[in-house]
Design a protein around this motif. Structure first.
Motif, mmCIF file in Angstrom:
data_model
loop_
_atom_site.group_PDB
_atom_site.id
_atom_site.type_symbol
_atom_site.label_atom_id
_atom_site.label_comp_id
_atom_site.label_asym_id
_atom_site.label_seq_id
_atom_site.Cartn_x
_atom_site.Cartn_y
_atom_site.Cartn_z
ATOM 1 N N ASN A 1 28.645 31.801 43.781
ATOM 2 C CA ASN A 1 29.560 32.662 43.039
ATOM 3 C C ASN A 1 29.268 32.652 41.545
ATOM 4 N N GLU B 1 34.706 36.748 47.924
ATOM 5 C CA GLU B 1 36.152 36.574 47.758
ATOM 6 C C GLU B 1 36.795 35.709 48.831
ATOM 7 N N HIS C 1 32.949 34.380 53.732
ATOM 8 C CA HIS C 1 32.158 35.576 53.452
ATOM 9 C C HIS C 1 30.747 35.417 54.022
ATOM 10 N N GLU D 1 42.715 33.294 45.102
ATOM 11 C CA GLU D 1 41.415 33.945 45.197
ATOM 12 C C GLU D 1 41.490 35.360 44.638
ATOM 13 N N SER E 1 38.946 39.024 43.766
ATOM 14 C CA SER E 1 37.672 39.704 44.019
ATOM 15 C C SER E 1 37.282 40.448 42.758
#
Length: 501
Positions: free
Chosen positions: A168, A180, A184, A498, A500
């Motif tokens: 990330n 996100e 994933h 979290e 995005s």
């Protein structure tokens, strides 16, 4: 062995796990190892070099393995203009990266240009500009550990989560995006591509690099190399196109490497594969090694309760339990810093750094090193030199307790016997991402120590001798228990959600 310049076969005595691989490569290629000494103008001695000579006698490869810190500085730093290129390996350079990306480029203007472009996002000033994002990802890593262990009740295997953390950070810097969710699929895809790259490009991973006739056939390794190249272009090209589409639509795209590449493409003379490979290597280069060091840290802690205890005492005394350590606290927590440096020394991601390549004949203290010689930095032996690290095989953070320099600053020391370690390489090819890696490691490791005590699972001993991969060295998957140290852990970890991008 002679004056700290080691012959290639001496690796066998230093790194036992390479024996089988080298033996297989030699048998399969019908090669044998021959020591040789050559005279130059009757007064110059040939360095203790060995060449691999195929039985059909069409090619010779010379290697010098540097295991002495003074020689390493003389060769890689003081004479970097000669010893900063790369050998054009068939699998890594020609099949996978195809001469692109700073890791595979020859030492020339193209390499300087690409390193300058990518490097502007990895300077200490640039990293400071991403401080909030890196801090957030470290928070999410702790939160993920806490959630996955059911608040400390169950075990966790840190491989996937540490990879996601490092991924990330690099995705944000490279493309302005992040994964996100812990599940994933791109996390698994990145790990898959990284392990395949390491498996294909280790120092002794394949024989096509040494036996030219094998390059004429469509071997399995050749197919894998081409497949990996295509995967890099497909995966990172698609992400690059997404950034381009946002820019074309007038959307706000945060500063990142992809945005810079797209804006300066014509000015910098970049083609599509240049951009895709720069993005791919930028991301991959910052994931596997950083995640691996955090994994090694978590594997080591259960066997060293005294290290945990001392770190906890320092954190409680300096930071307290109402808040956790930040980047600004690093200078005030010398023992926690020392732990990180000791992990980097004992379990450097690479035993042998990516070989440099000489572009001219060179005489070093009477030893002749011909042009087109591969020069290997033997990190393993350098890191276990008893002159620099007494009781070198012991895990002892105390050896760094008075070391207040960053890894980048330490690498610049004129006295190499004071340098912290050689994990990031040396000379003009030294890892440009040191500042990013140091920030990530500090926030992750200091916060693991603040938040948890790390325990081995009953009947699941953690092996510190086994490794994953042929090139990058990470521990084999293991599980640990992470027990929250105090009540403040819960409220702090649940204070962010979290997001995005």
């Amino acid at each position: 062995m002679s004056d700290g310049i080691l012959a290639f076969p001496s690796i066998l005595h230093t790194v036992p796990s390479l024996k089988a691989t080298l033996a297989l490569a030699l048998v399969a290629s019908l090669c044998y190892v021959l020591p040789f000494f050559c005279a130059k103008m009757s007064s110059t001695r040939m360095a203790t070099l060995f060449r691999l000579v195929p039985s059909f006698a069409i090619l010779a490869f010379l290697y010098v393995v540097i295991s002495d810190p003074h020689i390493a500085r003389d060769i890689f730093v003081n004479n970097g203009a000669i010893f900063s290129s790369r050998k054009d390996y068939f699998i890594k350079n020609q099949s996978i990266l195809r001469g692109r990306a700073i890791t595979a480029s020859q030492y020339n203007d193209k390499w300087r240009n690409h390193r300058r472009i990518a490097g502007q996002f990895m300077t200490p000033k640039a990293v400071a500009g991403f401080a909030n994002e890196i801090d957030y990802e470290a928070h999410i890593l702790m939160q993920t550990f806490y959630t996955e262990t059911a608040k400390g009740a169950g075990p966790v295997s840190p491989q996937h989560d540490t990879v996601r953390y490092a991924l990330n950070v690099m995705l944000i810097m490279a493309l302005g995006i992040r994964t996100e969710a812990a599940s994933h699929p791109f996390v698994d895809r990145t790990l898959e591509l990284t392990l395949e790259f390491n498996d294909l490009t280790g120092p002794l991973s394949n024989i096509e690099d040494f036996i030219t006739p094998l390059q004429w056939f469509n071997t399995n390794l050749k197919k894998r190399g081409r497949k990996l190249h295509d995967a890099f272009i497909e995966v990172y090209g698609a992400l690059l196109l997404e950034v381009k589409a946002k820019m074309d639509n007038g959307e706000d795209v945060p500063d990142c490497l992809a945005k810079t590449l797209l804006l300066t493409r014509e000015q910098e003379g970049l083609d599509w594969e240049d951009m895709c490979m720069l993005i791919a290597v930028f991301v991959l280069g910052g994931v596997h090694s950083t995640a691996g060091i955090i994994q090694w840290f978590m594997a080591l802690l259960p066997a060293h309760p005294e290290v945990q205890r001392r770190a906890h005492e320092e954190l409680d005394a300096v930071v307290g339990q109402d808040s956790w350590p930040t980047a600004e606290d690093e200078a005030r927590l010398p023992y926690c810093r020392a732990i990180i440096k000791e992990v980097l020394r004992v379990h450097a991601p690479f035993w042998m750094a990516t070989p440099h390549y000489s572009t001219e004949d060179f005489v070093y203290k009477g030893y002749f090193i011909p042009k087109s010689t591969s020069i290997v930095l033997n990190c393993y032996t350098l890191h276990h030199d008893e002159r620099r690290y007494p009781d070198a095989h012991a895990f002892s953070p105390e050896r760094y307790i008075d070391d207040h320099l960053s890894c980048a600053d330490s690498a610049k020391l004129s006295n190499v016997m004071e340098r912290d370690h050689w994990t990031f390489g040396a000379g003009r090819r030294i890892c440009p991402g040191m500042a990013v890696a140091e920030r990530e490691l500090w926030l992750a490791i200091s916060r693991i120590l603040w938040s948890f005590t790390v325990h081995e699972m009953p009947n699941e001993p953690i092996s510190l001798e086994e490794y994953e991969g042929q090139s990058g060295r990470t521990p084999k998957p293991f599980r640990v228990r992470l027990i929250p140290r105090h009540d403040r852990v819960h409220s702090l970890l649940q204070s962010r959600d979290e997001i995005s991008l």
